[in-house]
Design a protein around this motif. Sequence first.
Motif, PDB file in Angstrom:
ATOM      1  N   LYS A   1      46.354 -80.258  -7.056  1.00 25.33           N
ATOM      2  CA  LYS A   1      45.047 -80.361  -7.729  1.00 25.33           C
ATOM      3  C   LYS A   1      44.155 -79.179  -7.370  1.00 25.33           C
ATOM      4  CE  LYS A   1      44.943 -85.216  -8.717  1.00 25.33           C
ATOM      5  NZ  LYS A   1      44.222 -86.463  -8.749  1.00 25.33           N
ATOM      6  N   ALA A   2      44.686 -77.998  -7.574  1.00 20.85           N
ATOM      7  CA  ALA A   2      43.957 -76.817  -7.118  1.00 20.85           C
ATOM      8  C   ALA A   2      42.722 -76.520  -7.935  1.00 20.85           C
ATOM      9  CB  ALA A   2      44.896 -75.620  -7.137  1.00 20.85           C
ATOM     10  N   ASP A   3      42.449 -77.266  -8.992  1.00 19.04           N
ATOM     11  CA  ASP A   3      41.231 -76.960  -9.753  1.00 19.04           C
ATOM     12  C   ASP A   3      39.987 -77.491  -9.069  1.00 19.04           C
ATOM     13  OD1 ASP A   3      41.906 -79.404 -12.401  1.00 19.04           O
ATOM     14  OD2 ASP A   3      42.286 -79.418 -10.265  1.00 19.04           O
ATOM     15  N   THR A   4      40.152 -78.147  -7.895  1.00 20.60           N
ATOM     16  CA  THR A   4      38.963 -78.567  -7.149  1.00 20.60           C
ATOM     17  C   THR A   4      38.425 -77.449  -6.290  1.00 20.60           C
ATOM     18  OG1 THR A   4      40.622 -80.113  -6.376  1.00 20.60           O
ATOM     19  CG2 THR A   4      38.362 -80.848  -6.324  1.00 20.60           C
TER      20      THR A   4
ATOM     21  N   ILE B   1      48.440 -76.719 -10.482  1.00 16.10           N
ATOM     22  CA  ILE B   1      47.725 -77.630 -11.353  1.00 16.10           C
ATOM     23  C   ILE B   1      48.772 -78.099 -12.346  1.00 16.10           C
ATOM     24  CG2 ILE B   1      45.868 -77.842 -13.022  1.00 16.10           C
ATOM     25  CD1 ILE B   1      44.579 -75.436 -11.699  1.00 16.10           C
TER      26      ILE B   1
ATOM     27  N   ARG C   1      43.872 -78.344 -18.693  1.00 21.47           N
ATOM     28  CA  ARG C   1      42.960 -79.460 -18.542  1.00 21.47           C
ATOM     29  C   ARG C   1      41.618 -79.027 -19.081  1.00 21.47           C
ATOM     30  NH1 ARG C   1      44.124 -83.318 -15.140  1.00 21.47           N
ATOM     31  NH2 ARG C   1      42.089 -83.521 -14.169  1.00 21.47           N
ATOM     32  N   SER C   2      40.989 -79.860 -19.857  1.00 18.45           N
ATOM     33  CA  SER C   2      39.732 -79.468 -20.474  1.00 18.45           C
ATOM     34  C   SER C   2      38.589 -80.230 -19.823  1.00 18.45           C
ATOM     35  CB  SER C   2      39.823 -79.752 -21.980  1.00 18.45           C
ATOM     36  OG  SER C   2      38.612 -80.227 -22.451  1.00 18.45           O
ATOM     37  N   TYR C   3      37.676 -79.477 -19.228  1.00 19.11           N
ATOM     38  CA  TYR C   3      36.493 -80.066 -18.608  1.00 19.11           C
ATOM     39  C   TYR C   3      35.273 -79.703 -19.425  1.00 19.11           C
ATOM     40  CZ  TYR C   3      39.255 -80.582 -14.341  1.00 19.11           C
ATOM     41  OH  TYR C   3      40.196 -80.918 -13.417  1.00 19.11           O
ATOM     42  N   ARG C   4      34.147 -80.301 -19.059  1.00 19.92           N
ATOM     43  CA  ARG C   4      32.916 -79.990 -19.763  1.00 19.92           C
ATOM     44  C   ARG C   4      32.440 -78.579 -19.456  1.00 19.92           C
ATOM     45  NH1 ARG C   4      29.845 -85.193 -20.241  1.00 19.92           N
ATOM     46  NH2 ARG C   4      31.159 -86.326 -21.716  1.00 19.92           N
ATOM     47  N   TRP C   5      32.912 -78.033 -18.338  1.00 16.79           N
ATOM     48  CA  TRP C   5      32.409 -76.712 -17.967  1.00 16.79           C
ATOM     49  C   TRP C   5      33.435 -75.625 -18.192  1.00 16.79           C
ATOM     50  CZ3 TRP C   5      32.541 -81.031 -14.803  1.00 16.79           C
ATOM     51  CH2 TRP C   5      33.669 -81.147 -13.975  1.00 16.79           C
ATOM     52  N   GLY C   6      34.553 -75.951 -18.733  1.00 13.84           N
ATOM     53  CA  GLY C   6      35.540 -74.902 -18.956  1.00 13.84           C
ATOM     54  C   GLY C   6      36.921 -75.490 -19.149  1.00 13.84           C
ATOM     55  N   VAL C   7      37.859 -74.620 -19.422  1.00 11.92           N
ATOM     56  CA  VAL C   7      39.223 -75.072 -19.639  1.00 11.92           C
ATOM     57  C   VAL C   7      40.119 -74.409 -18.607  1.00 11.92           C
ATOM     58  CG1 VAL C   7      41.152 -75.086 -21.232  1.00 11.92           C
ATOM     59  CG2 VAL C   7      38.834 -75.390 -22.083  1.00 11.92           C
ATOM     60  N   VAL C   8      40.920 -75.200 -17.917  1.00  9.96           N
ATOM     61  CA  VAL C   8      41.848 -74.675 -16.928  1.00  9.96           C
ATOM     62  C   VAL C   8      43.217 -74.546 -17.573  1.00  9.96           C
ATOM     63  CG1 VAL C   8      42.924 -75.085 -14.710  1.00  9.96           C
ATOM     64  CG2 VAL C   8      40.602 -75.851 -15.116  1.00  9.96           C
TER      65      VAL C   8
ATOM     66  N   HIS D   1      44.170 -68.768 -12.601  1.00  6.91           N
ATOM     67  CA  HIS D   1      43.696 -70.115 -12.326  1.00  6.91           C
ATOM     68  C   HIS D   1      44.493 -70.782 -11.218  1.00  6.91           C
ATOM     69  CE1 HIS D   1      41.709 -70.553 -16.571  1.00  6.91           C
ATOM     70  NE2 HIS D   1      41.255 -69.545 -15.884  1.00  6.91           N
TER      71      HIS D   1
ATOM     72  N   ASP E   1      35.118 -83.070  -9.627  1.00  5.63           N
ATOM     73  CA  ASP E   1      35.411 -81.984 -10.564  1.00  5.63           C
ATOM     74  C   ASP E   1      36.905 -81.831 -10.787  1.00  5.63           C
ATOM     75  OD1 ASP E   1      34.960 -79.162  -8.280  1.00  5.63           O
ATOM     76  OD2 ASP E   1      35.621 -81.204  -7.953  1.00  5.63           O
TER      77      ASP E   1
ATOM     78  N   THR F   1      39.080 -85.052 -15.421  1.00 11.99           N
ATOM     79  CA  THR F   1      38.501 -84.830 -16.744  1.00 11.99           C
ATOM     80  C   THR F   1      37.712 -86.072 -17.128  1.00 11.99           C
ATOM     81  OG1 THR F   1      40.397 -85.771 -17.877  1.00 11.99           O
ATOM     82  CG2 THR F   1      40.459 -83.410 -17.452  1.00 11.99           C
TER      83      THR F   1
ATOM     84  N   TRP G   1      37.303 -70.447 -14.370  1.00 13.91           N
ATOM     85  CA  TRP G   1      37.288 -70.946 -15.741  1.00 13.91           C
ATOM     86  C   TRP G   1      35.946 -71.529 -16.132  1.00 13.91           C
ATOM     87  CZ3 TRP G   1      40.519 -72.509 -11.830  1.00 13.91           C
ATOM     88  CH2 TRP G   1      40.184 -73.696 -11.173  1.00 13.91           C
ATOM     89  N   GLY G   2      34.988 -71.516 -15.248  1.00 14.90           N
ATOM     90  CA  GLY G   2      33.701 -72.075 -15.642  1.00 14.90           C
ATOM     91  C   GLY G   2      32.803 -72.269 -14.442  1.00 14.90           C
ATOM     92  N   VAL G   3      31.597 -72.700 -14.715  1.00 15.97           N
ATOM     93  CA  VAL G   3      30.643 -72.941 -13.639  1.00 15.97           C
ATOM     94  C   VAL G   3      30.194 -74.387 -13.727  1.00 15.97           C
ATOM     95  CG1 VAL G   3      28.532 -72.178 -12.556  1.00 15.97           C
ATOM     96  CG2 VAL G   3      29.820 -70.605 -13.968  1.00 15.97           C
TER      97      VAL G   3
ATOM     98  N   HIS H   1      27.891 -82.765 -16.367  1.00  6.43           N
ATOM     99  CA  HIS H   1      28.978 -82.362 -15.494  1.00  6.43           C
ATOM    100  C   HIS H   1      29.315 -83.439 -14.478  1.00  6.43           C
ATOM    101  CE1 HIS H   1      28.351 -77.758 -16.271  1.00  6.43           C
ATOM    102  NE2 HIS H   1      28.575 -78.453 -17.348  1.00  6.43           N
TER     103      HIS H   1
END
Lengths: 325, 334
Positions: free
Chosen positions: A139-142, A190, A206-213, A220, B184, B187, B257-259, B267
């Motif tokens: 879960k390296a997107d943390t 990831i 993975r699509s988040y509200r603040w960006g796409v990984v 990434h 974070d 999703t 990929w974002g802030v 968020h």
Amino acid sequence: GESGLGKTTFMNTLFNTPLKEEIHPKNPQSTQTVEISPVHYELVEDGVTLNLTVVDTPGFGDQLNREHNLDPIVEYIDNQFEAYHAAERSSEFRRAIPDTRIHALLYFIAPTGHALKELDIKALQVLSAKINVIPVIAKADTLTHEEKSAFKKTILRDIEANAIRIFPTAYPDDRESVEELEKYIPFTVIGSDQFVDVDGKKVRGRSYRWGVVEVENEQHCDFIHLRELLMTHALHDLLETSHTVHYHNYRAQKLRSSGRPESILACDDSYEHRIERSKQNMAEEMIKKEEEMRQNFVLKVREKEASLREREEQVVYCKFFSANK
Amino acid sequence: MAAIAEPQKMNLNGYVGFDSITRQIEKKLLKRGFQFNVIVVGQTGLGKSTLINTIFAAHLIDSKGRTSSEEPFRQTTEIQTVSHLIEENGIRLRLNIVDTPGYGDQVNNENCWEPIIKYIKDQHSAYLRKELTAMRERYIQDTRIHCCLFFISPTGHALKPIDIVVLKKLSEVVNVVPVIAKSDSLTMEERVAFKQRIKSELAFHNIKLYPYDSDELDDNERALNERIKQMIPFAIVGSEKNVVIDGKSVRGRRNRWGVINVENEDHCEFVHLRDFLTRTHLQDLIETTAQIHYEAFRSKQLLALKETSSKQHEQQQQQSQPVQPQVGPGGPVI
């Protein structure tokens, strides 16, 4: 690794196929012990067939008392070694021994940012002594980029301090140099079962509200490097190291502990047997001869006794006669 | 005794001025200052210290995780308290933060919650002792824990066995507010599904979380509580570092990929948690601790005291009885 770190999703991502569907809800309270669930697949690419076995360990790290969590895993690994060992020793043709031994273990580390937990260190120490272990940051997107590099350094220091031998850095002789890939260890991964739209293309992400990984974006995470290591560079090395280092370690330990002689050739065996047998024969013969000699002796003594008694009687008879003349 | 008659409602003919009592109370309270004690419970590396520092917008506690291989493993849950005095608009708040390093970190986590429960009960018992002494101080220093922030690991699956056990035990002695840490990594869909599962598990195990239902609430408060209950557990992201978004400097996390803007409601739910803790329910947390948890503890202790004192009384009576038969009709027997 502990549950919820994305192990199943990662395997689906690595082989680009939905190998196993994530069963929701996975209830960690229901698992009282660690299950070992191997699943077998046959993958074909460009005419090459790969028989893949993926062994998942649900329940690891979930209970309150995790002291015995490693036992089922170690038992499984040993059983595979044992099966191979038995097949090796059998008298059948050994052209195609089914190789169920574990060639690689991916250990998933939680992205805490701190040093390794006690359970992780114990597990890594035990497992890396038996098979090839590749540590992976789940879960390296943390983590932000700075947190990732600091975390990797901390983990590597922990690994060194506890003498944990990870693949491929600890086996320099057994593989071609993969130095470029080694600097990414431990790999940050990831995983994703879903596809997102990036610049018109559909990629895993993975699509988040603040960006796409994106999973396959080098910026990434290290997924593509890990895949390169596993599939392209080191697939053969993993198999070889499993056989030449780990399996041989297991075999040597087993033979030494069972007290068997070093050579198990058939001719050597019967030579020893012959010696044993002749020794036995000699011993028997000696006993027989002893018996015979004893009996002879007894007979002779009796004969002598009898003749002496006769003489005695004669002497008495003569005396009697001479007395009466 | 004469029964007190039902008071009659009277209309005033002129302005008297007793409505300024609220301001008088405020002045008194301003002088005294407020006290708020919070305990954070959760496994290593979930961002507990960072979240506290984010909520109160100041570096109040340090992370106590194991950051180098030379540091030894903690063998048990430790209790470490840090006290700060923060001031805002003339209102002084004495903030006690209790950290629990070592919780859930050992290989064998059985009974890792005991030091925490013991600490909470010790604060209640210290307060009770001060209350019961004959010469007690005017304003007893309140070290009772008013709120417990429980951190849940963002696995996306369900609660772990250790979480269920500890939540059950904690919710009996303190106000518990569960929080999904490092959200974070989830999703939106995963977050919703995860929350749903957690809520159903909590209901299944009958775990009572703050805010509690009460008869004294009016409709507005009840509606607010309902909204809070919908949101629990709060999915939060903490950060002490600032990032620049649209020219403004806000607290957040910057990735390739974002802030992530911590204060952006889209968020994460940090804003809701902060408002809940500081802006809407701060007073209620303190009051509920005193009125519900402390009272429960107090009544148990006093009943137990009564039992032991009555038993001692019985024992003393039994001991005094054998003396009497000795003074018999034949005169005192030695």
